[in-house]
Design a protein around this motif. Sequence first.
Motif, PDB file in Angstrom:
ATOM      1  N   VAL A  95     -30.605  42.374  20.097  1.00  0.00           N
ATOM      2  CA  VAL A  95     -29.373  42.480  19.318  1.00  0.00           C
ATOM      3  C   VAL A  95     -28.757  43.881  19.404  1.00  0.00           C
ATOM      4  CG1 VAL A  95     -28.404  42.317  16.987  1.00  0.00           C
ATOM      5  CG2 VAL A  95     -30.055  40.610  17.779  1.00  0.00           C
ATOM      6  N   THR A  96     -29.571  44.917  19.409  1.00  0.00           N
ATOM      7  CA  THR A  96     -29.043  46.287  19.446  1.00  0.00           C
ATOM      8  C   THR A  96     -28.130  46.535  20.650  1.00  0.00           C
ATOM      9  OG1 THR A  96     -30.882  47.148  18.145  1.00  0.00           O
ATOM     10  CG2 THR A  96     -29.662  48.737  19.483  1.00  0.00           C
ATOM     11  N   PRO A  97     -28.483  46.084  21.860  1.00  0.00           N
ATOM     12  CA  PRO A  97     -27.542  46.284  22.984  1.00  0.00           C
ATOM     13  C   PRO A  97     -26.186  45.610  22.762  1.00  0.00           C
ATOM     14  CG  PRO A  97     -29.720  45.765  23.820  1.00  0.00           C
ATOM     15  CD  PRO A  97     -29.763  45.538  22.329  1.00  0.00           C
ATOM     16  N   LEU A  98     -26.172  44.466  22.080  1.00  0.00           N
ATOM     17  CA  LEU A  98     -24.902  43.799  21.761  1.00  0.00           C
ATOM     18  C   LEU A  98     -24.067  44.641  20.803  1.00  0.00           C
ATOM     19  CD1 LEU A  98     -25.666  40.011  21.135  1.00  0.00           C
ATOM     20  CD2 LEU A  98     -23.906  40.950  22.641  1.00  0.00           C
ATOM     21  N   GLN A  99     -24.729  45.168  19.783  1.00  0.00           N
ATOM     22  CA  GLN A  99     -24.045  46.032  18.813  1.00  0.00           C
ATOM     23  C   GLN A  99     -23.513  47.278  19.510  1.00  0.00           C
ATOM     24  OE1 GLN A  99     -23.278  45.555  15.684  1.00  0.00           O
ATOM     25  NE2 GLN A  99     -23.061  47.540  14.723  1.00  0.00           N
ATOM     26  N   ASP A 100     -24.311  47.855  20.385  1.00  0.00           N
ATOM     27  CA  ASP A 100     -23.875  49.044  21.126  1.00  0.00           C
ATOM     28  C   ASP A 100     -22.691  48.732  22.031  1.00  0.00           C
ATOM     29  OD1 ASP A 100     -25.893  50.529  19.921  1.00  0.00           O
ATOM     30  OD2 ASP A 100     -27.252  50.382  21.641  1.00  0.00           O
ATOM     31  N   LYS A 101     -22.722  47.566  22.667  1.00  0.00           N
ATOM     32  CA  LYS A 101     -21.607  47.154  23.539  1.00  0.00           C
ATOM     33  C   LYS A 101     -20.326  46.979  22.727  1.00  0.00           C
ATOM     34  CE  LYS A 101     -20.251  43.639  26.912  1.00  0.00           C
ATOM     35  NZ  LYS A 101     -20.578  42.315  27.482  1.00  0.00           N
ATOM     36  N   LEU A 102     -20.452  46.416  21.523  1.00  0.00           N
ATOM     37  CA  LEU A 102     -19.289  46.261  20.645  1.00  0.00           C
ATOM     38  C   LEU A 102     -18.695  47.627  20.309  1.00  0.00           C
ATOM     39  CD1 LEU A 102     -17.313  44.961  18.668  1.00  0.00           C
ATOM     40  CD2 LEU A 102     -19.204  44.737  17.043  1.00  0.00           C
ATOM     41  N   LEU A 103     -19.531  48.572  19.912  1.00  0.00           N
ATOM     42  CA  LEU A 103     -19.031  49.907  19.569  1.00  0.00           C
ATOM     43  C   LEU A 103     -18.413  50.594  20.775  1.00  0.00           C
ATOM     44  CD1 LEU A 103     -21.849  51.158  17.176  1.00  0.00           C
ATOM     45  CD2 LEU A 103     -19.557  50.356  16.570  1.00  0.00           C
ATOM     46  N   ASP A 104     -19.041  50.473  21.934  1.00  0.00           N
ATOM     47  CA  ASP A 104     -18.494  51.084  23.150  1.00  0.00           C
ATOM     48  C   ASP A 104     -17.134  50.484  23.506  1.00  0.00           C
ATOM     49  OD1 ASP A 104     -20.695  52.738  23.427  1.00  0.00           O
ATOM     50  OD2 ASP A 104     -21.676  51.483  24.942  1.00  0.00           O
ATOM     51  N   THR A 105     -17.004  49.170  23.366  1.00  0.00           N
ATOM     52  CA  THR A 105     -15.726  48.500  23.657  1.00  0.00           C
ATOM     53  C   THR A 105     -14.648  48.964  22.689  1.00  0.00           C
ATOM     54  OG1 THR A 105     -16.939  46.576  24.479  1.00  0.00           O
ATOM     55  CG2 THR A 105     -14.608  46.258  23.969  1.00  0.00           C
ATOM     56  N   MET A 106     -15.014  49.058  21.416  1.00  0.00           N
ATOM     57  CA  MET A 106     -14.070  49.501  20.392  1.00  0.00           C
ATOM     58  C   MET A 106     -13.630  50.943  20.642  1.00  0.00           C
ATOM     59  SD  MET A 106     -14.761  49.497  16.301  1.00  0.00           S
ATOM     60  CE  MET A 106     -15.936  50.834  16.415  1.00  0.00           C
ATOM     61  N   LEU A 107     -14.592  51.820  20.920  1.00  0.00           N
ATOM     62  CA  LEU A 107     -14.269  53.233  21.125  1.00  0.00           C
ATOM     63  C   LEU A 107     -13.545  53.479  22.446  1.00  0.00           C
ATOM     64  CD1 LEU A 107     -17.574  54.781  19.748  1.00  0.00           C
ATOM     65  CD2 LEU A 107     -15.340  54.688  18.616  1.00  0.00           C
ATOM     66  N   GLY A 108     -13.666  52.557  23.384  1.00  0.00           N
ATOM     67  CA  GLY A 108     -12.979  52.686  24.661  1.00  0.00           C
ATOM     68  C   GLY A 108     -11.591  52.066  24.668  1.00  0.00           C
ATOM     69  N   TYR A 109     -11.156  51.555  23.531  1.00  0.00           N
ATOM     70  CA  TYR A 109      -9.854  50.897  23.462  1.00  0.00           C
ATOM     71  C   TYR A 109      -8.743  51.893  23.844  1.00  0.00           C
ATOM     72  CZ  TYR A 109      -6.028  47.988  21.878  1.00  0.00           C
ATOM     73  OH  TYR A 109      -4.884  47.236  21.847  1.00  0.00           O
ATOM     74  N   PRO A 110      -7.792  51.481  24.685  1.00  0.00           N
ATOM     75  CA  PRO A 110      -6.744  52.399  25.159  1.00  0.00           C
ATOM     76  C   PRO A 110      -5.577  52.555  24.186  1.00  0.00           C
ATOM     77  CG  PRO A 110      -6.482  50.281  26.226  1.00  0.00           C
ATOM     78  CD  PRO A 110      -7.727  50.187  25.372  1.00  0.00           C
ATOM     79  N   GLY A 111      -5.882  52.799  22.946  1.00  0.00           N
ATOM     80  CA  GLY A 111      -4.869  52.968  21.907  1.00  0.00           C
ATOM     81  C   GLY A 111      -5.554  53.374  20.620  1.00  0.00           C
ATOM     82  N   HIS A 112      -4.811  53.330  19.527  1.00  0.00           N
ATOM     83  CA  HIS A 112      -5.377  53.655  18.215  1.00  0.00           C
ATOM     84  C   HIS A 112      -6.159  52.456  17.685  1.00  0.00           C
ATOM     85  CE1 HIS A 112      -2.898  57.212  18.176  1.00  0.00           C
ATOM     86  NE2 HIS A 112      -1.805  56.473  18.336  1.00  0.00           N
ATOM     87  N   VAL A 113      -7.296  52.721  17.053  1.00  0.00           N
ATOM     88  CA  VAL A 113      -8.104  51.668  16.444  1.00  0.00           C
ATOM     89  C   VAL A 113      -8.294  51.999  14.970  1.00  0.00           C
ATOM     90  CG1 VAL A 113     -10.317  50.451  16.421  1.00  0.00           C
ATOM     91  CG2 VAL A 113      -9.327  51.205  18.601  1.00  0.00           C
ATOM     92  N   ILE A 114      -7.938  51.055  14.127  1.00  0.00           N
ATOM     93  CA  ILE A 114      -8.173  51.169  12.681  1.00  0.00           C
ATOM     94  C   ILE A 114      -9.168  50.076  12.329  1.00  0.00           C
ATOM     95  CG2 ILE A 114      -7.166  50.998  10.386  1.00  0.00           C
ATOM     96  CD1 ILE A 114      -4.451  51.795  11.687  1.00  0.00           C
ATOM     97  N   THR A 115     -10.266  50.477  11.732  1.00  0.00           N
ATOM     98  CA  THR A 115     -11.317  49.529  11.401  1.00  0.00           C
ATOM     99  C   THR A 115     -11.573  49.548   9.902  1.00  0.00           C
ATOM    100  OG1 THR A 115     -12.355  49.932  13.545  1.00  0.00           O
ATOM    101  CG2 THR A 115     -13.710  48.900  11.879  1.00  0.00           C
ATOM    102  N   THR A 116     -11.627  48.377   9.294  1.00  0.00           N
ATOM    103  CA  THR A 116     -12.003  48.303   7.887  1.00  0.00           C
ATOM    104  C   THR A 116     -13.443  47.807   7.806  1.00  0.00           C
ATOM    105  OG1 THR A 116     -11.315  46.013   7.506  1.00  0.00           O
ATOM    106  CG2 THR A 116      -9.625  47.735   7.274  1.00  0.00           C
ATOM    107  N   MET A 117     -14.124  48.235   6.750  1.00  0.00           N
ATOM    108  CA  MET A 117     -15.480  47.777   6.481  1.00  0.00           C
ATOM    109  C   MET A 117     -15.659  47.646   4.982  1.00  0.00           C
ATOM    110  SD  MET A 117     -17.694  49.967   9.239  1.00  0.00           S
ATOM    111  CE  MET A 117     -16.654  51.434   9.270  1.00  0.00           C
ATOM    112  N   ARG A 118     -16.530  46.764   4.597  1.00  0.00           N
ATOM    113  CA  ARG A 118     -16.844  46.588   3.189  1.00  0.00           C
ATOM    114  C   ARG A 118     -17.881  47.622   2.765  1.00  0.00           C
ATOM    115  NH1 ARG A 118     -17.027  40.011   2.406  1.00  0.00           N
ATOM    116  NH2 ARG A 118     -14.857  39.666   3.040  1.00  0.00           N
ATOM    117  N   GLN A 119     -17.987  47.814   1.450  1.00  0.00           N
ATOM    118  CA  GLN A 119     -19.005  48.698   0.901  1.00  0.00           C
ATOM    119  C   GLN A 119     -19.837  47.944  -0.117  1.00  0.00           C
ATOM    120  OE1 GLN A 119     -16.621  52.046  -0.558  1.00  0.00           O
ATOM    121  NE2 GLN A 119     -17.447  53.256   1.117  1.00  0.00           N
TER     122      GLN A 119
END
Length: 198
Positions: A95-119
């Motif tokens: 599972v960790t490689p999938l999570q890492d791939k998600l973060l890498d894809t998000m951080l590599g986005y060619p524009g601004h990224v706004i992410t919301t998260m719950r607390q």
Amino acid sequence: KTYTALKLASYLGSSTALIDTERSSAEIYSAEYEFDVAQLDNFHPQNYIDAINQAADGGYEVLIIDSLSHAWMGKDGALDLVNKHGKSFNAWGKVTPLQDKLLDTMLGYPGHVITTMRQKQSYSQEKDAKGKISVAKVGLATVQRDGIDFEFDVFGSMDTMNNMTIEKTRCPSLAGQMYARPGEELAKELLAWLETGE
């Protein structure tokens, strides 16, 4: 958080894509803000990755992920996938490689990224001098993998009165600031910072 993300996006770019995991909650703001939506009802990290790549291929200047928490604790999110694999160390190895791939894809986005998260409320166990264990509230914790806040250029938390406190940032002028109903002022500071340097 959805409204604030859309408001900031309206100042950061001319086209916005929104990945919606909140049961169409963004649609109530469609009269005020223009954006295209990808609805997710299964929160497997690969579904997020596919939606992020589609937004990139579509040339959207701003991507909103509302919310990234479901990729961690939702149906087929990271924790659910680990449970399905037997909660073992080997399960995290898958599972960790999938999570890492998600973060890498998000951080590599060619524009601004706004992410919301719950607390959620965070607790710790403490022992007194006699060895008695007590549980104490230690504040709020983001519903995502520990340390996720370090992945972002700006990380803030919102209170129930829609005040955003900047908790971590790479932008010096934002450090420690609080914004009531954040929007144009925060977006302008971000854009000014992003346009400095070479």
